[in-house]
Design a protein around this motif. Sequence first.
Motif, PDB file in Angstrom:
ATOM      1  N   ARG A 300       0.790  -1.316   0.165  1.00  0.00           N
ATOM      2  CA  ARG A 300      -0.244   0.032  -0.114  1.00  0.00           C
ATOM      3  C   ARG A 300       0.959   1.367   0.038  1.00  0.00           C
ATOM      4  O   ARG A 300       0.605   2.125  -0.885  1.00  0.00           O
ATOM      5  N   PHE A 301       1.812   1.339   0.846  1.00  0.00           N
ATOM      6  CA  PHE A 301       2.784   2.504   1.078  1.00  0.00           C
ATOM      7  C   PHE A 301       3.488   2.711  -0.408  1.00  0.00           C
ATOM      8  O   PHE A 301       3.311   3.721  -0.940  1.00  0.00           O
ATOM      9  N   LEU A 302       4.086   1.476  -0.667  1.00  0.00           N
ATOM     10  CA  LEU A 302       4.960   2.000  -2.042  1.00  0.00           C
ATOM     11  C   LEU A 302       4.145   2.366  -3.368  1.00  0.00           C
ATOM     12  O   LEU A 302       4.155   3.063  -4.085  1.00  0.00           O
ATOM     13  N   SER A 303       3.018   1.528  -3.412  1.00  0.00           N
ATOM     14  CA  SER A 303       2.172   1.821  -4.578  1.00  0.00           C
ATOM     15  C   SER A 303       1.416   3.147  -4.448  1.00  0.00           C
ATOM     16  O   SER A 303       1.352   3.793  -5.625  1.00  0.00           O
ATOM     17  N   GLN A 304       0.881   3.583  -3.241  1.00  0.00           N
ATOM     18  CA  GLN A 304       0.436   5.047  -3.381  1.00  0.00           C
ATOM     19  C   GLN A 304       1.343   6.033  -3.534  1.00  0.00           C
ATOM     20  O   GLN A 304       1.137   7.052  -4.278  1.00  0.00           O
ATOM     21  N   ILE A 305       2.722   5.629  -3.102  1.00  0.00           N
ATOM     22  CA  ILE A 305       3.812   6.637  -3.620  1.00  0.00           C
ATOM     23  C   ILE A 305       3.862   6.843  -4.917  1.00  0.00           C
ATOM     24  O   ILE A 305       3.915   7.830  -5.761  1.00  0.00           O
ATOM     25  N   ASP A 306       3.893   5.619  -5.716  1.00  0.00           N
ATOM     26  CA  ASP A 306       3.827   5.631  -7.145  1.00  0.00           C
ATOM     27  C   ASP A 306       2.589   6.364  -7.778  1.00  0.00           C
ATOM     28  O   ASP A 306       2.906   7.160  -8.837  1.00  0.00           O
ATOM     29  N   VAL A 307       1.435   6.167  -7.078  1.00  0.00           N
ATOM     30  CA  VAL A 307       0.108   6.759  -7.645  1.00  0.00           C
ATOM     31  C   VAL A 307       0.250   8.223  -7.535  1.00  0.00           C
ATOM     32  O   VAL A 307      -0.242   9.032  -8.495  1.00  0.00           O
ATOM     33  N   LEU A 308       0.914   8.523  -6.489  1.00  0.00           N
ATOM     34  CA  LEU A 308       0.739  10.255  -6.061  1.00  0.00           C
ATOM     35  C   LEU A 308       2.204  11.011  -6.877  1.00  0.00           C
ATOM     36  O   LEU A 308       2.146  12.161  -6.564  1.00  0.00           O
ATOM     37  N   SER A 309       3.121  10.144  -7.192  1.00  0.00           N
ATOM     38  CA  SER A 309       4.530  10.682  -7.542  1.00  0.00           C
ATOM     39  C   SER A 309       4.380  11.730  -8.610  1.00  0.00           C
ATOM     40  O   SER A 309       5.009  12.805  -8.430  1.00  0.00           O
ATOM     41  N   ASP A 310       3.699  11.776  -9.594  1.00  0.00           N
ATOM     42  CA  ASP A 310       3.523  12.678 -10.664  1.00  0.00           C
ATOM     43  C   ASP A 310       3.051  13.689 -10.322  1.00  0.00           C
ATOM     44  O   ASP A 310       3.364  15.037 -10.364  1.00  0.00           O
ATOM     45  N   LYS A 311       1.669  13.763  -9.396  1.00  0.00           N
ATOM     46  CA  LYS A 311       0.961  14.753  -8.894  1.00  0.00           C
ATOM     47  C   LYS A 311       1.933  15.871  -8.012  1.00  0.00           C
ATOM     48  O   LYS A 311       1.778  16.985  -7.773  1.00  0.00           O
ATOM     49  N   LEU A 312       2.707  14.893  -6.944  1.00  0.00           N
ATOM     50  CA  LEU A 312       3.543  15.488  -6.132  1.00  0.00           C
ATOM     51  C   LEU A 312       4.746  16.333  -6.548  1.00  0.00           C
ATOM     52  O   LEU A 312       4.948  17.306  -6.307  1.00  0.00           O
ATOM     53  N   THR A 313       5.207  15.556  -7.787  1.00  0.00           N
ATOM     54  CA  THR A 313       6.473  16.112  -8.543  1.00  0.00           C
ATOM     55  C   THR A 313       5.880  17.670  -9.240  1.00  0.00           C
ATOM     56  O   THR A 313       6.581  18.568  -8.873  1.00  0.00           O
ATOM     57  N   LYS A 314       4.835  17.545  -9.755  1.00  0.00           N
ATOM     58  CA  LYS A 314       4.239  18.851 -10.309  1.00  0.00           C
ATOM     59  C   LYS A 314       3.960  19.934  -9.166  1.00  0.00           C
ATOM     60  O   LYS A 314       4.483  21.182  -9.399  1.00  0.00           O
ATOM     61  N   VAL A 315       3.453  19.496  -8.035  1.00  0.00           N
ATOM     62  CA  VAL A 315       3.322  20.585  -6.920  1.00  0.00           C
ATOM     63  C   VAL A 315       4.669  20.866  -6.400  1.00  0.00           C
ATOM     64  O   VAL A 315       4.787  22.081  -6.216  1.00  0.00           O
ATOM     65  N   PHE A 316       5.381  20.098  -6.165  1.00  0.00           N
ATOM     66  CA  PHE A 316       6.807  20.528  -5.809  1.00  0.00           C
ATOM     67  C   PHE A 316       7.405  21.461  -6.676  1.00  0.00           C
ATOM     68  O   PHE A 316       8.329  22.515  -6.415  1.00  0.00           O
ATOM     69  N   LYS A 317       7.411  21.199  -8.018  1.00  0.00           N
ATOM     70  CA  LYS A 317       8.144  22.221  -8.859  1.00  0.00           C
ATOM     71  C   LYS A 317       7.158  23.783  -9.078  1.00  0.00           C
ATOM     72  O   LYS A 317       7.985  24.445  -9.663  1.00  0.00           O
ATOM     73  N   THR A 318       6.140  23.445  -8.526  1.00  0.00           N
ATOM     74  CA  THR A 318       5.407  24.963  -8.810  1.00  0.00           C
ATOM     75  C   THR A 318       5.719  25.770  -7.439  1.00  0.00           C
ATOM     76  O   THR A 318       5.544  27.037  -7.310  1.00  0.00           O
ATOM     77  N   ARG A 319       6.760  25.284  -6.427  1.00  0.00           N
ATOM     78  CA  ARG A 319       6.834  25.945  -5.117  1.00  0.00           C
ATOM     79  C   ARG A 319       8.092  26.889  -5.543  1.00  0.00           C
ATOM     80  O   ARG A 319       9.116  26.295  -5.966  1.00  0.00           O
ATOM     81  N   GLY A 320       8.061  28.091  -5.058  1.00  0.00           N
ATOM     82  CA  GLY A 320       8.975  28.964  -5.220  1.00  0.00           C
ATOM     83  C   GLY A 320       9.803  29.465  -3.909  1.00  0.00           C
ATOM     84  O   GLY A 320       9.598  28.618  -2.740  1.00  0.00           O
ATOM     85  N   GLY A 321      10.614  30.397  -3.976  1.00  0.00           N
ATOM     86  CA  GLY A 321      11.394  30.795  -2.895  1.00  0.00           C
ATOM     87  C   GLY A 321      12.519  29.763  -2.188  1.00  0.00           C
ATOM     88  O   GLY A 321      12.914  29.004  -3.067  1.00  0.00           O
ATOM     89  N   GLN A 322      12.829  30.027  -1.308  1.00  0.00           N
ATOM     90  CA  GLN A 322      13.830  29.120  -0.707  1.00  0.00           C
ATOM     91  C   GLN A 322      13.287  27.402  -0.610  1.00  0.00           C
ATOM     92  O   GLN A 322      14.200  26.823  -0.955  1.00  0.00           O
ATOM     93  N   ILE A 323      12.277  27.383  -0.223  1.00  0.00           N
ATOM     94  CA  ILE A 323      11.750  25.904  -0.143  1.00  0.00           C
ATOM     95  C   ILE A 323      11.903  25.416  -1.679  1.00  0.00           C
ATOM     96  O   ILE A 323      12.091  24.243  -1.950  1.00  0.00           O
ATOM     97  N   GLY A 324      11.248  26.157  -2.733  1.00  0.00           N
ATOM     98  CA  GLY A 324      11.493  25.721  -4.048  1.00  0.00           C
ATOM     99  C   GLY A 324      12.930  25.409  -4.489  1.00  0.00           C
ATOM    100  O   GLY A 324      13.094  24.322  -5.116  1.00  0.00           O
ATOM    101  N   ARG A 325      13.883  25.927  -4.072  1.00  0.00           N
ATOM    102  CA  ARG A 325      15.173  25.555  -4.247  1.00  0.00           C
ATOM    103  C   ARG A 325      15.735  24.593  -3.529  1.00  0.00           C
ATOM    104  O   ARG A 325      16.408  23.698  -4.482  1.00  0.00           O
TER     105      ARG A 325
END
Length: 440
Positions: A300-325
């Motif tokens: 469950r843990f690993l498969s759900q990380i797979d399911v959410l990875s694309d969405k999470l990556t997209k959200v991460f890349k839109t974050r700006g500022g120091q946290i974004g870097r």
Amino acid sequence: MDPLFGNEFMNLTSMDEIQDRGTIRMTSLAEGLTTQSSEAHSISADASCSFGLDDSTSRSSGCVDTDILSSPELEASCSSTSRALWPRVFCVPEFSFDAELKLEQGNAAYKEKGTLLTSDPELKSQILEGLIQEIVRYKIYVTDKDLNTVGEALISKHPCVTETSLKIKLASYCTHLRKLGWPEVVVDSVTHKPGGKSSAAFANKRPRRSEVNYCPPYPVGESKDSLETLRVELLSDVKKANNREVVRMKMEKTFAYRRHEVVCDTPIISDFQARWSALFEVSEINAEFKPITTMPLQFRFLSQIDVLSDKLTKVFKTRGGQIGRRLQNVLEPMDDVDLVHECIIKGLCVYLNEDPSNLVTEYVRSPEDIGIVIEGQRVLQDLDNCALAAAKLFGLMYTLNLTYPPELKYTFEVLQKLVMELEGNSLSKKAQVLKNRLYE
């Protein structure tokens, strides 16, 4: 069953996933039994990476799959008390024949004239009793939000009904269970706290993270003494070759005894590991997590990380500022497919403004050795990768009844409620913002 993950059950998304002579299980969604498909942490000493909990970790001070115990004897002994996860949609039970007749007449009058049913004491009692019996199939300690879902389900099925005083009735029922010695409510009673202190003076010991079997009763016919005998036998059984099935059966049978020890006594990790050495195996962490939550851990843990990875990556890349870097640096190794899970987990820490070094600490002595350290005690080692270690560490939070570390409380909240989908209705502001952005 997925042979690549220790024969854990997985959710099927296509019939093509079924292997020849594979084992499948059908689960009724209508019944709400859905199969939803540490305290500073470091990934370990002696290892290039180790996950763990340091000595500052505070113990919990009270802190769907329905195959909870696989052996037939245990299933028979626990069938009347085994529970399931709280359903997405609460199913109102059928009441007695005369109660259903009165409700049918009341619903007809409401539909025709809009008049509400004036419940007589007997009907009201039957409704409350029926709802309580359905509720305790899932949990004893129910939140106001849970009670609201029950009330909404009742009114949806029987619109003629008005108020039910369900909360008062449930409190009375808990008192009744306490008198009968039901361990989950007894362990949180005033008489079982140091000096008889009240709940306000001494933290509650009750389910907090969607634990379905938090402090279950001993199997029928077993006592503390008989289960202690099995525990002692396990210390030698686990050292014997080709003895996996014997160990598994005895671990299943002593599950309730182990939970009582963890919840009531809150032992230190070194003592608990010495008493239950069989528990600290990769497969046993999966097996222990399953009856606590009714959900498989590793798959469950690993498969759900797979399911959410694309969405999470997209959200991460839109974050700006120091946290974004900082996120850019964390996500850089994602080109290596073997590091995607690890990058996502570290990215969650950074996105939530928490330090991933509190979860993962890298050393230079042995890059291939990945382990878990809790309270300075090495509990698991030689794990395949950091993502698997994170899954096991999450499982140990439940298995050992640990509180989430303050430095990583949002990361573990997201892993619990958004990744594992364990009680995800109540979210902190940070977790809610992340959830909203994931599904924009």
